[in-house]
Design a protein around this motif. Structure first.
Motif, PDB file in Angstrom:
ATOM      1  N   THR A  12       6.191  59.216 -37.117  1.00  0.00           N
ATOM      2  CA  THR A  12       5.409  59.648 -36.230  1.00  0.00           C
ATOM      3  C   THR A  12       5.768  61.330 -36.224  1.00  0.00           C
ATOM      4  OG1 THR A  12       4.417  59.593 -34.011  1.00  0.00           O
ATOM      5  CG2 THR A  12       6.368  58.289 -34.373  1.00  0.00           C
ATOM      6  N   ALA A  68      10.983  59.726 -37.105  1.00  0.00           N
ATOM      7  CA  ALA A  68      10.592  60.983 -36.731  1.00  0.00           C
ATOM      8  C   ALA A  68      11.787  61.702 -35.469  1.00  0.00           C
ATOM      9  CB  ALA A  68      10.155  60.725 -34.813  1.00  0.00           C
ATOM     10  N   GLY A 109       5.658  55.533 -27.919  1.00  0.00           N
ATOM     11  CA  GLY A 109       4.556  55.167 -29.333  1.00  0.00           C
ATOM     12  C   GLY A 109       5.830  54.550 -30.109  1.00  0.00           C
ATOM     13  N   THR A 162       5.795  65.270 -24.361  1.00  0.00           N
ATOM     14  CA  THR A 162       5.873  64.035 -25.856  1.00  0.00           C
ATOM     15  C   THR A 162       7.298  63.646 -25.598  1.00  0.00           C
ATOM     16  OG1 THR A 162       6.970  66.644 -26.142  1.00  0.00           O
ATOM     17  CG2 THR A 162       4.877  66.651 -26.739  1.00  0.00           C
ATOM     18  N   ALA A 217      -0.647  57.807 -37.564  1.00  0.00           N
ATOM     19  CA  ALA A 217       0.357  57.481 -36.883  1.00  0.00           C
ATOM     20  C   ALA A 217       1.176  58.846 -38.203  1.00  0.00           C
ATOM     21  CB  ALA A 217       1.491  57.146 -36.485  1.00  0.00           C
ATOM     22  N   VAL A 276       5.036  62.805 -32.800  1.00  0.00           N
ATOM     23  CA  VAL A 276       5.022  62.088 -32.162  1.00  0.00           C
ATOM     24  C   VAL A 276       6.908  62.668 -30.697  1.00  0.00           C
ATOM     25  CG1 VAL A 276       4.919  60.622 -29.180  1.00  0.00           C
ATOM     26  CG2 VAL A 276       3.191  59.997 -31.264  1.00  0.00           C
ATOM     27  N   GLY A 277       6.435  63.518 -30.028  1.00  0.00           N
ATOM     28  CA  GLY A 277       7.431  63.683 -29.516  1.00  0.00           C
ATOM     29  C   GLY A 277       8.433  65.244 -30.095  1.00  0.00           C
ATOM     30  N   LEU A 285       6.064  60.506 -24.310  1.00  0.00           N
ATOM     31  CA  LEU A 285       4.705  60.057 -25.663  1.00  0.00           C
ATOM     32  C   LEU A 285       5.731  59.006 -26.635  1.00  0.00           C
ATOM     33  CD1 LEU A 285       1.752  62.606 -26.102  1.00  0.00           C
ATOM     34  CD2 LEU A 285       1.829  59.985 -24.703  1.00  0.00           C
ATOM     35  N   LEU A 286       6.506  59.677 -26.569  1.00  0.00           N
ATOM     36  CA  LEU A 286       7.611  58.995 -27.544  1.00  0.00           C
ATOM     37  C   LEU A 286       8.212  57.871 -27.629  1.00  0.00           C
ATOM     38  CD1 LEU A 286       9.552  59.758 -30.446  1.00  0.00           C
ATOM     39  CD2 LEU A 286      10.914  60.442 -29.192  1.00  0.00           C
TER      40      LEU A 286
END
Length: 321
Positions: A217, A194, A18, A11, A247, A219-220, A14-15
């Motif tokens: 988001t 985030a 993203g 993740t 997201a 993500v992460g 991905l962070l």
């Protein structure tokens, strides 16, 4: 027991993908091993019912020099209700207004700084909130721009809250006796969004009673919201080309608690937060009413939310509070 590291590393990658678009710089060449999450904290009680201040306050500002672990400098800007005439320019080190005020920790976006959000955050302070906004050591303006360091930031925010809330009992501090230490929220924009989500998921801070996420988001940091119910307000522009609206909607859909989503059909990644325009007025007034309800327990503020969101026809509100 700690979770396995492999999913966290995935993740983290991905962070970086993203959120890199939030910054004018790319991630630094070196990678940072993200911290393993702590145990989920014990749930906190809901904020009891009350009434938010009806009057607006003057706003004071001061700086705190903090450093987590000796190698993570976290200079913090504090905006707070102050004595004086409401609407006048913010006064440095002004005398705090009489009362006990809820605390909101605010996290900036990549390559940002607390001062970028002054137009919004001073409105929160004028409405009766103490806002603590740290500048992060690797994602703030003028730093190395390492987006992976966002995974360290939830712990930074919890550390900042430790130090800020302690001022309420610190002899001689100007905020002694002025902080409602049992009424605390977190908010943030983009990478700071985030960070804020992480404070309610993997890095749950049990003191938090509510959250406000701007263009964020999962993500992460994940969307496994944990602990006691903490109402969430998600704010996202439908024309956001950095963090896609979908997201933000995915985060909203995953929140298991009372929640609302303020959508701006023409809103981009955050210009409405940075300048004094019609969109900022809608966003600031809606978030103020949400915080009045979530932190002061003011039911009348909750009732005003839909009208504030609909003003000027610039936003829509999905209200599940």
């Amino acid at each position: 027991m700690f979770r396995r590291r492999t999913p966290v590393l995935l993740t983290a990658a991905l962070l970086a993908t993203g959120l890199a678009g939030c910054s004018t710089q790319g991630p630094s060449p070196g990678t940072t091993t993200p911290p393993e999450p702590p145990k989920v904290a014990t749930p906190a009680p809901r904020v009891p019912a009350g009434t938010a201040p009806a009057e607006a306050f003057a706003v004071g500002v001061r700086q705190l020099k903090l450093n987590r672990g000796g190698d993570r400098p976290l200079p913090v800007t504090l905006w707070y209700p102050a004595r004086g005439t409401a609407g006048e320019a913010t006064q440095r080190n002004a005398t705090a207004a009489t009362g006990r005020f809820p605390v909101v920790a605010f996290s900036h976006g990549l390559s940002g700084r607390p001062a970028d959000y002054q137009a919004l955050l001073t409105r929160w302070a004028a409405a009766g909130f103490v806002v603590a906004a740290p500048a992060f050591p690797h994602t703030g303006k003028g730093t190395d721009g390492n987006v992976l360091d966002v995974l360290n930031q939830p712990a930074d925010v919890s550390y900042v809250l430790d130090k800020v809330l302690a001022l309420d009992a610190k002899a001689g501090d100007p905020l002694r006796g002025r902080l409602a230490t049992d009424r605390v929220a977190a908010a943030g924009h983009s990478a700071g969004g985030a960070t804020t989500i992480g404070l309610f998921t993997t890095w749950r801070d049990k003191r938090l009673a509510a959250g406000v996420v701007f263009a964020g988001t999962g993500v992460g940091v994940g969307t496994a919201f944990a602990g006691a119910a903490a109402p969430q307000l998600i704010v996202h522009g439908q024309a956001d080309k950095v963090v896609d609206y979908a997201a933000g909607k995915a985060v909203y859909d995953a929140v298991p608690w009372p929640k609302a989503m303020l959508s701006l059909p023409k809103g981009d990644h955050g210009r409405a937060l940075l300048g004094d325009g019609a969109a900022l007025r809608v966003v600031s007034d809606t978030t103020v009413e949400f915080l009045r309800w979530a932190l002061y327990g003011d039911e009348a503020a909750k009732d005003r939310l839909p009208a504030e969101a609909a003003r000027s026809g610039l936003a829509t509100l999905d209200d599940r509070l």
